[in-house]
Write a protein that holds these residues in place. Structure first.
Motif, PDB file in Angstrom:
ATOM      1  N   LYS A 143       0.827  -1.216   0.000  1.00  0.00           N
ATOM      2  CA  LYS A 143       0.000   0.000   0.000  1.00  0.00           C
ATOM      3  C   LYS A 143       0.857   1.260   0.000  1.00  0.00           C
ATOM      4  CE  LYS A 143      -3.524   0.084   2.775  1.00  0.00           C
ATOM      5  NZ  LYS A 143      -4.336  -0.069   3.994  1.00  0.00           N
ATOM      6  N   GLU A 144       1.922   1.257   0.797  1.00  0.00           N
ATOM      7  CA  GLU A 144       2.804   2.428   0.820  1.00  0.00           C
ATOM      8  C   GLU A 144       3.495   2.614  -0.524  1.00  0.00           C
ATOM      9  OE1 GLU A 144       3.205   4.647   3.112  1.00  0.00           O
ATOM     10  OE2 GLU A 144       1.876   3.748   4.600  1.00  0.00           O
ATOM     11  N   THR A 145       3.880   1.532  -1.140  1.00  0.00           N
ATOM     12  CA  THR A 145       4.533   1.636  -2.441  1.00  0.00           C
ATOM     13  C   THR A 145       3.579   2.161  -3.499  1.00  0.00           C
ATOM     14  OG1 THR A 145       5.879  -0.278  -1.806  1.00  0.00           O
ATOM     15  CG2 THR A 145       5.909   0.379  -4.126  1.00  0.00           C
ATOM     16  N   VAL A 146       2.337   1.699  -3.483  1.00  0.00           N
ATOM     17  CA  VAL A 146       1.343   2.174  -4.458  1.00  0.00           C
ATOM     18  C   VAL A 146       1.022   3.638  -4.224  1.00  0.00           C
ATOM     19  CG1 VAL A 146      -1.044   1.887  -5.207  1.00  0.00           C
ATOM     20  CG2 VAL A 146       0.384  -0.118  -4.810  1.00  0.00           C
ATOM     21  N   ASN A 147       0.956   4.062  -2.975  1.00  0.00           N
ATOM     22  CA  ASN A 147       0.635   5.466  -2.685  1.00  0.00           C
ATOM     23  C   ASN A 147       1.697   6.415  -3.203  1.00  0.00           C
ATOM     24  OD1 ASN A 147      -1.763   4.803  -1.413  1.00  0.00           O
ATOM     25  ND2 ASN A 147      -0.812   4.636   0.612  1.00  0.00           N
ATOM     26  N   LEU A 148       2.931   5.934  -3.345  1.00  0.00           N
ATOM     27  CA  LEU A 148       4.008   6.800  -3.842  1.00  0.00           C
ATOM     28  C   LEU A 148       3.971   6.968  -5.356  1.00  0.00           C
ATOM     29  CD1 LEU A 148       7.049   5.671  -1.655  1.00  0.00           C
ATOM     30  CD2 LEU A 148       5.765   7.805  -1.494  1.00  0.00           C
ATOM     31  N   GLU A 149       3.224   6.111  -6.023  1.00  0.00           N
ATOM     32  CA  GLU A 149       3.183   6.196  -7.482  1.00  0.00           C
ATOM     33  C   GLU A 149       2.250   7.324  -7.901  1.00  0.00           C
ATOM     34  OE1 GLU A 149       5.080   4.623  -9.431  1.00  0.00           O
ATOM     35  OE2 GLU A 149       5.945   3.234  -7.976  1.00  0.00           O
ATOM     36  N   THR A 150       2.749   8.180  -8.765  1.00  0.00           N
ATOM     37  CA  THR A 150       1.950   9.307  -9.257  1.00  0.00           C
ATOM     38  C   THR A 150       1.117   8.930 -10.474  1.00  0.00           C
ATOM     39  OG1 THR A 150       3.861  10.048 -10.559  1.00  0.00           O
ATOM     40  CG2 THR A 150       3.570  11.004  -8.348  1.00  0.00           C
ATOM     41  N   ALA A 151       1.573   8.022 -11.262  1.00  0.00           N
ATOM     42  CA  ALA A 151       0.847   7.611 -12.459  1.00  0.00           C
ATOM     43  C   ALA A 151      -0.071   6.445 -12.123  1.00  0.00           C
ATOM     44  CB  ALA A 151       1.831   7.208 -13.564  1.00  0.00           C
ATOM     45  N   ALA A 152      -1.329   6.520 -12.618  1.00  0.00           N
ATOM     46  CA  ALA A 152      -2.293   5.458 -12.340  1.00  0.00           C
ATOM     47  C   ALA A 152      -1.874   4.138 -12.965  1.00  0.00           C
ATOM     48  CB  ALA A 152      -3.673   5.869 -12.848  1.00  0.00           C
ATOM     49  N   SER A 153      -1.206   4.213 -14.118  1.00  0.00           N
ATOM     50  CA  SER A 153      -0.785   2.971 -14.787  1.00  0.00           C
ATOM     51  C   SER A 153       0.246   2.227 -13.946  1.00  0.00           C
ATOM     52  CB  SER A 153      -0.211   3.300 -16.163  1.00  0.00           C
ATOM     53  OG  SER A 153       0.886   4.207 -16.039  1.00  0.00           O
ATOM     54  N   ASP A 154       1.215   2.967 -13.373  1.00  0.00           N
ATOM     55  CA  ASP A 154       2.214   2.313 -12.523  1.00  0.00           C
ATOM     56  C   ASP A 154       1.571   1.708 -11.279  1.00  0.00           C
ATOM     57  OD1 ASP A 154       4.053   3.158 -14.367  1.00  0.00           O
ATOM     58  OD2 ASP A 154       4.647   4.943 -13.234  1.00  0.00           O
ATOM     59  N   ALA A 155       0.635   2.437 -10.690  1.00  0.00           N
ATOM     60  CA  ALA A 155      -0.044   1.909  -9.507  1.00  0.00           C
ATOM     61  C   ALA A 155      -0.844   0.665  -9.854  1.00  0.00           C
ATOM     62  CB  ALA A 155      -0.965   2.983  -8.915  1.00  0.00           C
ATOM     63  N   ARG A 156      -1.452   0.668 -11.040  1.00  0.00           N
ATOM     64  CA  ARG A 156      -2.228  -0.488 -11.474  1.00  0.00           C
ATOM     65  C   ARG A 156      -1.331  -1.713 -11.647  1.00  0.00           C
ATOM     66  NH1 ARG A 156      -3.885   1.455 -15.975  1.00  0.00           N
ATOM     67  NH2 ARG A 156      -5.491   2.754 -15.020  1.00  0.00           N
ATOM     68  N   VAL A 157      -0.146  -1.486 -12.213  1.00  0.00           N
ATOM     69  CA  VAL A 157       0.799  -2.596 -12.407  1.00  0.00           C
ATOM     70  C   VAL A 157       1.242  -3.158 -11.055  1.00  0.00           C
ATOM     71  CG1 VAL A 157       3.082  -3.193 -13.260  1.00  0.00           C
ATOM     72  CG2 VAL A 157       1.574  -1.768 -14.654  1.00  0.00           C
ATOM     73  N   LEU A 158       1.530  -2.259 -10.129  1.00  0.00           N
ATOM     74  CA  LEU A 158       1.955  -2.719  -8.803  1.00  0.00           C
ATOM     75  C   LEU A 158       0.848  -3.510  -8.111  1.00  0.00           C
ATOM     76  CD1 LEU A 158       3.918   0.356  -7.409  1.00  0.00           C
ATOM     77  CD2 LEU A 158       4.830  -1.905  -7.899  1.00  0.00           C
ATOM     78  N   LEU A 159      -0.399  -3.010  -8.191  1.00  0.00           N
ATOM     79  CA  LEU A 159      -1.495  -3.719  -7.530  1.00  0.00           C
ATOM     80  C   LEU A 159      -1.771  -5.064  -8.194  1.00  0.00           C
ATOM     81  CD1 LEU A 159      -3.962  -0.783  -6.766  1.00  0.00           C
ATOM     82  CD2 LEU A 159      -2.755  -2.202  -5.125  1.00  0.00           C
ATOM     83  N   SER A 160      -1.581  -5.126  -9.515  1.00  0.00           N
ATOM     84  CA  SER A 160      -1.752  -6.422 -10.184  1.00  0.00           C
ATOM     85  C   SER A 160      -0.752  -7.440  -9.663  1.00  0.00           C
ATOM     86  CB  SER A 160      -1.595  -6.242 -11.696  1.00  0.00           C
ATOM     87  OG  SER A 160      -2.549  -5.325 -12.194  1.00  0.00           O
ATOM     88  N   ARG A 161       0.480  -6.978  -9.466  1.00  0.00           N
ATOM     89  CA  ARG A 161       1.493  -7.865  -8.896  1.00  0.00           C
ATOM     90  C   ARG A 161       1.177  -8.192  -7.435  1.00  0.00           C
ATOM     91  NH1 ARG A 161       4.465 -12.150  -9.163  1.00  0.00           N
ATOM     92  NH2 ARG A 161       6.316 -12.057  -7.824  1.00  0.00           N
ATOM     93  N   ALA A 162       0.645  -7.215  -6.730  1.00  0.00           N
ATOM     94  CA  ALA A 162       0.363  -7.413  -5.306  1.00  0.00           C
ATOM     95  C   ALA A 162      -0.703  -8.472  -5.092  1.00  0.00           C
ATOM     96  CB  ALA A 162      -0.069  -6.092  -4.671  1.00  0.00           C
ATOM     97  N   VAL A 163      -1.783  -8.433  -5.900  1.00  0.00           N
ATOM     98  CA  VAL A 163      -2.846  -9.419  -5.708  1.00  0.00           C
ATOM     99  C   VAL A 163      -2.394 -10.814  -6.139  1.00  0.00           C
ATOM    100  CG1 VAL A 163      -4.684  -7.722  -5.902  1.00  0.00           C
ATOM    101  CG2 VAL A 163      -3.838  -8.859  -7.965  1.00  0.00           C
TER     102      VAL A 163
END
Length: 932
Positions: free
Chosen positions: A379-399
């Protein structure tokens, strides 16, 4: 010759002792041996000799207790006899008797003994009892822990006493010390010869310039040393010239007691870390103690040793980082992750030290390599991402890494588009079939999709999309139950309120529909759902309460109270359209309930739709042909809108159809308001023939005659009225006022006395009697009458109010306190207390007590201070003098909502013919003007 006759003492001493003489026998010291008798000591006298001597002296010999003992029987005289059966029975009987006597006091004796033993053990427990639990705990100690126990050192630290030694001081020191403080006031021989004092200045003139330059040079050197800018020595001090005063202000001066406490604590912590060096909290506490004492170097040194001794403790590393600056803390965390690389706190603290976003992301991604299953790190790593695409990639890996985290699935669904979000939630539902949050998120997603439909979509398609929300929630509840997840009805209602807070009203309604009937008995459903709606309203959850009432109305469509509650909810929190829709549905399901028809007609009338109100009343006539209230509502509607002929025609039809006493009374009042007094009297005369026991007809008849100054006829009308209706106090009061207006105060008193006999303990009659005495007899007689009234009506708020204002100013507060206690906080007394605070210029207290006097009515059937119009008038009068326009408007709005109908001044103003057709707001203003 004389000398020859004297006895010879020496001859007596040389005489032999008598045969019966025993040395020391008289003192009880016979037969003992002294130190001088150790050599040729002789034996003592025998028993026979002693007995013979005692016999000669007349002493009785001692009796031997064993002299009667049988020499052949060792135990007793009868021990040798035969032990027969009767002896055994006798022994058993005696033993049974002894046991019975002993059992009578056995329980008491044993309880007393146990109590004494328990008391003794409580006061003086054994050492083994004190340490019994600790000894039992030693069974869990392992061999390694046993071997790691340190040796006990000498912790007593006893100091040997210091013996002070004294020395003799020489005389020269004493003389020198004595003359130290003396001044020499004589000249020596050289000074006397030269004629004065010899100074260095005698050798030449004094150079004051050189002295000043030397002084300046010394001062500059000192200043340079302090400021750290000395160039002569090449050294610099650690004093900051700019922040020196600031640092002085930050210095904490510690008292002697605090310094002693710090020293004792330091000794304790030193003993702790030495005896148990693997105990991390001990190192942390010791370091914080040094930090508190201002010794940062010692604190850092201690925490460094703690990191070496306890490398697996994350708290020690965090404390070490806190005590150091930013750069050193980074080094500390770099060492920490080598020992506790699985600590989330260490990685997050290391990321917080970085001020650059890229550096933070780098640290957190390094942390995820070590701890990939930490939801917080993702969650902390995703919150640091400014671009929605990068956050989406991280969350896909997270799940993928943590498929059981509901938060990560929901976060990923929020970042995806609607279609992809559905796919994500489907995957989440399969991965976590026991999560109700995923089903609720799916419902909210469908609601969002339905709200985003454009105008190109038809109403049927939108309705279908909205129905999908209900179906999804129902399916979710069913699937959760199949997987063993049984949320209670209260938990589902909380989820519904949560959805309403987040703006998903349809999802909240769907949750209520699917779960409101869970775990509720059939006979308790109505009361339970009403409580649920009231609880939601108390928490300001209007949507949830509306959904609960809507479901309850589907189950109980014929319950009048439910429709009234739903209408009240829409009136307070909804729109005029929603209120009209509720009332339209209510009259369809409950056509025989007059209140619902009247509410529907009134709301349309207030909304400006007069024709709609007529239509409602027309439909109401069809359903309730003989309803008095509907006929009168139709008459009022036409009269208020200026259609007087229509109103008169409706009254004539109503008298024919309904033919009730109230319709006849309203007909007479209508004619009176229009100035048709003869028609009004004729209507009353006809009505009295039909309803001779209706008191209001006599009142109106007498008031009409009194307004025409026809006192005789008015007196006859009132007399006929209180003879026909003796239990109506208003008739007696009107008759008394008529006599008082005619100047006959004595007759007015007599009428009121007779009225009190017929209507005992009536506060209105007593108040009127007090008023008559005050207007005719004076304050003293009024006070006496009031005292009698309070004896008859001890809880009357009206009489206590009059009593308070008849008291002198200093005694009014005491009287008000007694009134509050005896009247059970009557609203009129509370208003009187507010007026007392108003008189003392205590504005805020007065406003608070005015608010207490008019609380909202919980039910239409319960009369409180809000139904007394005089209280609203006093409050408005107060706000006119001390309040703002907003506060005055607030009083008006609350009064209109309360719709008061009682009060002496309020009824006099509201029922005045001149004020016919006035609104509640206008009557309130007039009452505030009249009150004094």
């Amino acid at each position: 010759m004389a000398s020859n006759n004297k006895p010879n003492k020496l001859a007596f001493l040389s005489m032999p002792a008598p045969a019966s003489y025993v040395a020391g026998l008289g003192r009880g010291a016979s037969g003992f041996t002294t130190r001088s008798d150790i050599g040729p000591a002789r034996e003592g006298p025998s028993a026979e000799v002693i007995a013979e001597a005692q016999a000669r002296r007349g002493e009785e010999p001692e009796v031997d207790p064993d002299q009667f003992q049988d020499p052949d029987n060792e135990y007793g005289l009868f021990a040798g006899t035969a032990y027969e059966q009767d002896d055994e029975e006798a022994d058993k009987i005696y033993e049974a008797v002894d046991q019975a006597m002993d059992a009578r006091r056995k329980a008491h004796r044993e309880a007393q003994e146990q109590q004494q033993v328990a008391k003794h053990r409580a006061e003086r427990p054994k050492i083994q009892q004190q340490f019994a639990d600790l000894k039992r705990g030693l069974s869990a100690v392992t061999d390694e822990e046993w071997e790691s126990i340190p040796e006990v050192g000498n912790l007593t630290k006893r100091k040997r006493p210091k013996y002070e030694r004294s020395y003799a001081v020489s005389d020269s020191i004493l003389v020198g010390d004595r003359s130290r403080g003396e001044y020499e006031n004589s000249l020596d021989s050289m000074q006397q010869q030269s004629g004065g004092l010899v100074t260095p200045a005698d050798s030449g003139p004094t150079n004051f310039v050189e002295i000043g330059q030397a002084r300046d040079k010394i001062l500059s050197l000192k200043l340079d040393q302090v400021s750290g800018t000395s160039t002569s020595s090449g050294l610099s001090t650690s004093v900051d010239p700019k922040g020196y005063l600031t640092s002085l202000n930050s210095v904490i001066l510690k008292s002697d007691a605090e310094i002693g406490d710090i020293k004792r604590a330091r000794m304790l912590f030193d003993s702790l870390i030495k005896s148990n060096p693997k105990h991390a909290p001990g190192w942390i506490a010791a370091a914080r103690l040094e930090e508190h004492a201002g010794r940062m170097v010692a604190a850092r040194k201690l925490i460094k040793q703690g990191c070496e001794q306890c490398p697996k403790s994350e708290d020690v590393w965090l404390e070490a980082a806190r005590l150091h600056n930013n750069d050193d803390a980074k080094v500390i965390f770099a060492n920490a992750v080598q020992h506790v690389g699985q600590s989330v706190k260490i990685w997050l603290a290391a990321a917080d030290l970085e001020h650059d976003g890229k550096a933070k992301r780098r640290v957190l991604r390094k942390a995820l390599e070590h701890i990939p299953n930490s939801v917080r790190l993702w969650k902390e790593t995703v919150n640091l991402e400014t671009a929605a695409s990068d956050a989406r990639v991280l969350l896909s890996r997270a799940v993928e890494v943590i498929p059981l985290s509901v938060e990560l699935w929901l976060a990923l669904a929020q970042l995806e588009t609607l279609d992809k979000a559905k796919a994500v939630l489907n995957k989440a539902r399969k991965a976590i079939p026991t999560s109700h949050e995923i089903w609720i998120a799916a419902g909210r997603l469908l609601e969002q999709e339905a709200s985003l439909m454009g105008t190109d979509k038809t109403g049927a398609e939108k309705k279908k999309a909205l129905d999908m929300v209900d179906k999804t929630i129902e399916a979710g509840v069913r699937e959760l139950r199949r997987h063993g997840v049984l949320l209670t009805r209260e938990q589902w209602l909380k989820e519904a309120e949560k959805c309403e807070t987040q703006g998903s009203v349809l999802t909240s309604e769907a949750i209520v529909k699917a779960t409101i009937a869970m775990d509720v008995e059939e006979e308790d459903r109505l009361d339970t759902w009403i409580d649920d709606a009231e609880g939601a309203l108390s928490r300001n959850m209007v949507g949830t309460a509306r959904s609960v009432l809507a479901y309850a109305l589907k189950v109980f469509p014929d319950k009048k109270n439910l429709w009234i509650r739903a209408a009240g909810l829409e009136k307070a929190h909804g729109t005029s359209q929603s209120l009209d829709a509720i009332l339209s549905e209510a009259v369809k399901h409950c056509p025989q309930v007059e209140v619902l028809w009247l509410m529907a007609a009134k709301e349309r009338w207030l909304a400006g739709n007069v024709e709609g109100a007529r239509d409602i009343l027309a439909s109401a006539f069809d359903a309730n042909k003989e309803s008095e209230k509907i006929w009168l509502a139709a008459v009022k509607l036409e009269a208020e809108n200026g259609h007087l002929d229509v109103a008169r025609e409706l009254l004539i039809r109503a008298r024919t159809t309904a033919d009730t006493e109230r319709i006849w009374m309203k007909s007479a009042t209508f004619e009176r308001q229009q100035g048709q007094l003869d028609a009004a009297l004729e209507t009353i005369a006809t009505a009295l023939k039909k309803f001779p026991k209706f008191a209001k007809l006599y009142m109106i008849q007498g008031q009409i005659h009194q307004s025409q100054n026809n006192f005789t006829t008015a007196r006859a009308s009132f007399a006929a009225g209180y003879k026909a209706c003796p239990k109506e106090p208003t008739l007696w009061i009107l008759a008394s006022r008529l006599e008082e207006a005619d100047g006959k105060s004595i007759k007015a008193r007599a009428l009121l006395d007779k009225a009190r006999q017929v209507n005992p303990s009536n506060e209105l009659l007593w108040a009127e009697a007090v008023g008559v005495e005050e207007r005719s007899g004076g304050p003293a007689q009024a006070k006496a009458m009031l005292a009698r009234g309070l004896q008859d009506c001890p809880t009357s708020g009206l009489l206590w109010t009059m009593s308070i204002w008849l008291e002198p100013r200093p005694q009014r507060k005491t009287r008000a306190l007694d009134a509050l206690k005896k009247s059970n906080d009557n609203p009129m007394i509370i208003c009187t207390v507010a007026r007392l605070f108003w008189a003392e210029r205590k504005i805020e207290k007065a406003r608070q007590w005015f608010q207490r006097a008019v609380p909202p009515r919980p039910d239409d059937s319960v009369d409180t201070g809000a139904d007394i119009g005089d209280l609203w008038g006093w409050w408005l009068k107060f706000e006119r003098q001390h309040g703002t326009e907003e506060q005055r408007e607030e009083v008006r709005v609350k009064c209109v909502a309360a719709e008061p109908h009682h009060g002496i001044v309020w009824q006099a103003v509201a029922k005045d013919i001149k004020n016919n057709g006035k609104s509640t707001k206008e009557i309130l203003e007039m009452v505030a003007d009249v009150l004094q």
